[in-house]
Every structure is written in C-alpha cells, then in structure tokens.
Design a protein around this motif. Sequence first.
Motif, short mmCIF file in Angstrom:
data_model
loop_
_atom_site.label_atom_id
_atom_site.label_comp_id
_atom_site.label_asym_id
_atom_site.label_seq_id
_atom_site.Cartn_x
_atom_site.Cartn_y
_atom_site.Cartn_z
N PHE A 75 0.87 -1.21 -0.09
CA PHE A 75 0.10 0.06 -0.03
C PHE A 75 0.83 1.22 -0.01
O PHE A 75 0.46 2.11 -0.79
N VAL A 76 1.67 1.24 0.88
CA VAL A 76 2.74 2.51 1.11
C VAL A 76 3.58 2.81 -0.32
O VAL A 76 3.66 3.80 -0.84
N ARG A 77 3.97 1.55 -1.18
CA ARG A 77 4.69 1.79 -1.98
C ARG A 77 3.89 2.27 -3.22
O ARG A 77 4.16 3.21 -4.08
N GLY A 78 2.70 1.85 -3.31
CA GLY A 78 1.68 2.37 -4.18
C GLY A 78 1.21 3.70 -4.02
O GLY A 78 1.11 4.52 -5.16
N VAL A 79 1.33 4.18 -2.89
CA VAL A 79 0.75 5.59 -2.74
C VAL A 79 2.22 6.61 -2.83
O VAL A 79 2.07 7.59 -3.70
N ALA A 80 3.53 6.06 -2.65
CA ALA A 80 4.66 6.75 -2.63
C ALA A 80 4.91 7.12 -4.17
O ALA A 80 5.52 7.98 -4.51
N THR A 81 4.78 5.95 -4.85
CA THR A 81 4.97 6.14 -6.20
C THR A 81 4.03 7.00 -7.00
O THR A 81 4.38 7.24 -8.17
N PHE A 82 3.05 7.34 -6.50
CA PHE A 82 1.90 8.07 -7.22
C PHE A 82 2.52 9.48 -7.37
O PHE A 82 2.07 10.33 -8.21
N TYR A 83 3.20 10.00 -6.25
CA TYR A 83 3.59 11.44 -6.20
C TYR A 83 4.71 11.77 -6.70
O TYR A 83 6.00 11.01 -6.28
N THR A 84 4.96 12.60 -7.59
CA THR A 84 5.99 13.02 -8.24
C THR A 84 7.18 13.89 -7.48
O THR A 84 8.26 13.75 -7.77
N MET A 85 6.75 14.53 -6.16
CA MET A 85 7.86 14.99 -5.47
C MET A 85 8.73 13.86 -4.70
O MET A 85 9.74 14.50 -3.99
N TYR A 86 8.40 12.83 -4.49
CA TYR A 86 9.31 12.12 -3.83
C TYR A 86 10.49 11.45 -4.63
O TYR A 86 10.06 10.83 -5.85
N ASN A 87 11.46 11.84 -4.45
CA ASN A 87 12.64 11.55 -5.36
C ASN A 87 13.02 10.07 -4.83
O ASN A 87 13.23 9.62 -3.80
N LYS A 88 12.76 9.29 -6.17
CA LYS A 88 12.97 7.66 -5.77
C LYS A 88 14.43 7.59 -5.87
O LYS A 88 14.59 6.26 -5.31
N ARG A 89 15.19 8.30 -6.19
CA ARG A 89 16.76 7.94 -6.21
C ARG A 89 17.16 9.29 -5.70
O ARG A 89 16.73 10.31 -5.71
N PRO A 90 18.60 9.08 -5.09
CA PRO A 90 19.19 10.21 -4.58
C PRO A 90 19.27 11.46 -5.62
O PRO A 90 19.43 10.95 -6.94
N VAL A 91 19.37 12.63 -5.20
CA VAL A 91 19.36 13.71 -6.06
C VAL A 91 20.47 14.61 -5.53
O VAL A 91 21.10 14.50 -4.52
N GLY A 92 21.02 15.54 -6.31
CA GLY A 92 22.28 16.56 -6.05
C GLY A 92 21.69 17.43 -4.65
O GLY A 92 20.56 17.41 -4.19
N ARG A 93 22.93 18.40 -4.15
CA ARG A 93 22.39 18.96 -2.99
C ARG A 93 21.37 20.07 -3.50
O ARG A 93 20.52 20.33 -2.75
N PHE A 94 21.32 20.44 -4.84
CA PHE A 94 20.25 21.25 -5.30
C PHE A 94 19.54 20.51 -6.53
O PHE A 94 20.03 20.25 -7.27
#
Lengths: 430, 220
Positions: free
Chosen positions: B115-134
């Motif tokens: 359930f949580v994975r289904g929700v988390a992947t729905f939203y684009t603001m969650y970075n699924k992978r690490p991102v830079g400092r900015f």
Amino acid sequence: MAYPYRHESETRILSRGFGDPAARTVAGWKAMGGYEGIARALEIGREATIEEVKASGLRGRGGAGFPTGLKWSFMPKDARRPHYLLCNADESEPGTFKDREIIRWTPHQLIEGCLVGSYAIGAAHCYVYLRGEFFESTRVLARALEEAYEEGLVGTDVMGSGVDIDITLHVGAGAYICGEETGLMSSLEGRRGEPRVKPPFPAAVGAFGMPSTINNVETLAATPHILRHGGEWYRQWGTEKSPGTKLFCVSGHVRKPGNYEFPLGFPMMELIEDVCGGIPNGRALKAVIPGGSSVPIMSAEDCRECSLCYEGVEAAGSMLGCASVIVMDETTDIVKQVRRMAHFYAHESCGQCTPCREGTAWATRILRRIENGRGTEDDLDTLVEISEQMTGTTICVLSDSLAMPIVSSIEKFRDDYLALIRRGERVGAA
Amino acid sequence: MSDARFRNPGWAGNTGEFDLTEADVRGSEFVGEQPLDGGHPSVAPSLPYMLVKKDPEAPLFEGPYLERFEKIRSRYPMARAALIPALNLAQELRGHVSPETMDEVAALLGLSDAFVRGVATFYTMYNKRPVGRFLIQVCTNISCNIRGADEVLAAFLEHTGTELGETSSDGDFTIAEAECLAGCGFPTCVQINSRYFEDVSAKDVPAVLERLKREVNDGF
Ligand SMILES: Cc1cc2nc3c(=O)[nH]c(=O)nc-3n(C[C@H](O)[C@H](O)[C@H](O)COP(=O)(O)O)c2cc1C
Ligand code: SF4
Ligand code: FES
C-alpha cells in the motif's frame, strides 16, 4: 514601485495587501479590517452567513464557477457527524498563479476565509491542502496561523464565541489530479490521489467519510469581505451572473504580466492592451487561452468583443475557468503548445479510466508526430475522434480538459497543423 | 511602455525597479526559525522537505522529529492520513524515499508495504533516487514555454554539464523538468529545493548557479 502587479484602474479587494509585508501579521491584517468578517458571521449565525454569501452571488474561483452559498447550503444541518471544510490550495492549472499570491501576501485573508466557511457549514476542522511545491508560501501561512492561534482567532472558542474551529495545513507531494475535489480527499486520507465516482457527493460522503465542502483559496478569501460589507455590496461589481471582483492571472506575451484584480465582465482586450501594456516587439495577437490550459483556445478575433465574466467568455466560445489569461503572439507555435499541454495531461492522468489514460497518451504521440513533420491530414481526424471519446466518459474532467484545447485548436488553427503536415510531406517527397 | 524585461525580485533582490527586498517577497524574516519539532500542531505537517542537507542513513522519527510526528498524528481522525506527512518527513531527513524507506514508514504506521509503495510512487515530489544538493526543477509548461523555458532548461543542463535527471559530478546539481509551478506571471519559474526563483532567463543561469554554490552550506 512596491509591487510589480499594479494598475491604477484596478479594484483591489482581495489584492489590497499584496506587496505589503505588514499585511502578513495579525495586527497588519486587522488594520485593514481583517477579522471583522468572521466577527460578523459569528454574530449573525450560520444560516444568515450562508444567506449573505448566497446574496453576494459569489461563484467558486477554482474553475467550475459553482455558486458558493448554494454549495454551503447542501451540507447537512445536523451535527451528529463531524463536518469538514477543505480548502483547495493545490493550484496547478497551467497559467494560474493567484492562490499562491493570496497565501504569501495575505495569509490571514485565507485563514479568515477558512473560519467563515467552516462556521457556515458547521465544521470544527478545516484542512488547507497545499501544493507541495509551495514551501515558501506555505511557511508564511504557517507563521500566520500560529499567530492566529496565539491570538485566540483560531482553535477553541474562536474570538470568545464558544465556537471551536481548528485549521491544519496539509502539504501535498506533487500531483495535479489532487486538485480535483475527490482526488484531493483521497490524497488527504493518505491514498493515491485518485478521483472518486460521484454520487455520493462530498456534502454527503466526503473527507474521512464525513460531510465535506471543498472550496478554492480565492473563493474563501472573498468571503470575509462579503460578510463584513454584505452581499449587496459585493454585487456593486461584476455582472448579474458573475458578481464581484476576480484576480486575473495574465501570462505569456504581454509587457506586464501579473495578477490584476478587476470586476468580472472587464473587457479582455483592455486587460491585455492597457493594463498589461500590450504585446511587446510590435507583434500581433494570435490566440488567448482565457481560463487556464483546460479550456478551449480562442483566436484573436474571438477576443475582440469578449468580456471576462463566466457568461461573456462562454459566449466567445470558451470558459472563464480560473481566469488565467494566457496571451500568445503571432510567433507562437500552436501545435507545439498543444503538444506540451497533451504531454502534461498524459503525465498527470491518474490512469483509472481507459479513455483518459489511453487518450492522453495517444494524443501526445500523434501531436508529436505532427510537430516533427511526420503527420498526415488523417491524424487531425483521429485527434478529433480521440477527443470525442475522451469527453464525458470518465470519472473526472481531466480527460475533457485535454479534449477541449485539442479540438478548439484544430478548429481555429487548422492552417498551423496543415503547414506542418505539408512541409513534412514535401521533405518526405524530396 | 518599453520592451525591456520587467524584473521580479524573486531571486535577484532589489532590481532597482521595486523597493521590495528579496526577504520581503519571500517572507523569510516573517517566517523566522522553523523548529524541528514542527511548532504548533496545526502547522506541524507543513515544513519544507527538499533541503541541501541529506542523510540517507538518518533514523526516521527520533527526538524532535518524533515529537513532530506525534503532533501530526493528532490532527487527523484516521491513522492512515499521516502517511503523506510521514513520507514528507522521511524525504526531509534522507533526501529521497527509497523502497526501504517506504517499508520502514509502512511498519511505523502499521500499513502494508504494498500500500505504501503504491502511494509513494504516485506522487512526483518524492525522489525515488538520490539527487544533488540542489534539485533544480524548471517549469516548461505553457506560460513559461512560450517565453523561452526550453532555453532556460537547456542552459541549466549546459552549465552543470548534466543530462536531464542526472546529478553533476560534484554532487551539487540535479536538473529536472517541472510542470506549471503557479508562477506563470514571471517566466521562467524555477523551483530550487524549497525555494522559487522567478523570472529566470537563459542568460541568468550562470549567476543563479554561482549563487547556489555560495549557499551550499546555508541549509536551504
Ligand atoms: C483535474 C482537475 C484539477 C483541479 N485543480 C484544482 C486546483 O488546483 N485548485 C482548485 O481550487 N480547484 C481545482 N479543481 C476544481 C476542483 O475540483 C473544485 O471544483 C474546486 O476546488 C471547488 O472550489 P470552488 O467551488 O471554490 O471553486 C480541479 C479540477 C479538476 C478536474
Ligand atoms: S479522467 Fe483521468 S484523471 Fe480523472 S479519474 Fe479518470 S483517469 Fe483519473
Ligand atoms: S507555466 Fe510555468 S509556472 Fe505556470
């Protein structure tokens, strides 16, 4: 100049505090008559508050234009179950940038609006669903809300009235569809932001399964003024069917884009040419999208006599929506922009309904093909066909929202499409 | 009226055309300190969750963060409603939301992993992978697009030497394309971590990047 968005002919009701950092504080807002609207509501009672908003003729500013007082009156009158007010601050309709402005300059205007709305519908708790990206404006609202709690304006025993109203800021995580009212409710409950089939309507079964009302930021922000001065006062502006003032978000090819507040019914060309300084570089107007990207596109000719009220824009073949006026000059590549819109809707479709999920994706592919010079005239018929299948067949109107710009652009700017198709054919033949 | 560009003090401070400072526009002084425990419960779910500082190994919900989480929970009539605020909090601490983080949040809230994975992947603001400092998100939607957003995006890619979605070798920048950010009146609108930079043109890009490099340690 204190603030970029300003013109001497504006009627500044909602936007009076814009550009004035003092308006962010309780003291500053009270100095402008703030918290007098909710005080009057508490004095005259729930029913009379709804009647006052009904009398004003205020219509929802989130896009659909539904009469606010009427919407409030759908809420059950008994208090057996909790009621909720949901403030829709998910502003993400392309071209629309008014709610963020209200939140960051006049947070108490929104807080007071939430109090008025909550009181009217008998809600003891209001959730403000803020778009995730709005971190900065959200924190301005947060500080203002803490201040309002400290001053006894929100929470237990609002202003000594014996009425309890809590407000909670809920921050989203990026999904256009969470702005759709039932999508917002799903998201607030900790699910994917998938819209739900109506009925049941939110007033019967809304957030957390309880009776709920959902209103846009600008709608709620207008209510304290209406309560303070009366519904009749509000009707001194606008037209019979579109009373009051409205923030017009003007973007695109004008010298001075921005949020300008005028009575509804204001002439579109006056807004573009006088208020916003016209189109730069001596170019001609090509097209306008008057209500955010989800409404039919208008040709320059359609704009000439158009007045910016719900019925005026409808008569000109489009919709007022959120009054987000996107101005495009003669250099604009219409096909590219429609393709960009299609890409947006395909990206934002929640995928529950086949016509929407498939239609937005197919339309994007076909439009890209045309843009790249590999389209045919038959593609235009296919696009219109897909759009027809996308209209009125789905749970929410996101699907229809792409169909409208596609069909209207093919109708009004067919030559733009044909030029790309012909050029592609010539290149192919050579 | 001249054709000169009409500048917003969104990122450049006082441009000479407005007497508002950047702090006035952003409201940063008014907002002041943002306590880790979230402050008043009414605003506890509303802290920024895209920050320079990221610790992928940070424990979830300890100390002041746990206090904040308890405040958040007290504001909703059903436990599940705390899920999105909890995921926000996880990203605030760790910088991205990995599948492991999703499972950890699921366990904390007593929800199923699926359930949580289904929700988390729905939203684009969650970075699924690490991102830079900015994380630099450039709006290329219609109002910005017709005013040159594609060039602004290209300039960010060029000056950071990255491809879309990739992080620069120094770990400072990740560039992404964004949908309309509701700042259409001052194109191009760019979201950088938790702040907006408005009225950015392609030629402003080097100055914006320089400024960010100076601010790396300021915690934005
Ligand atoms: C796809 C979609 C997105 C929407 N996004 C928003 C939004 O961001 N903000 C908003 O106020 N209304 C949005 N709406 C309209 C809401 O569903 C709803 O009509 C509105 O919030 C009601 O408030 P009002 O009566 O005060 O206008 C959206 C509708 C659709 C179909
Ligand atoms: S129309 Fe599209 S966005 Fe709306 S519910 Fe159906 S699939 Fe989701
Ligand atoms: S289109 Fe770029 S911010 Fe709205």
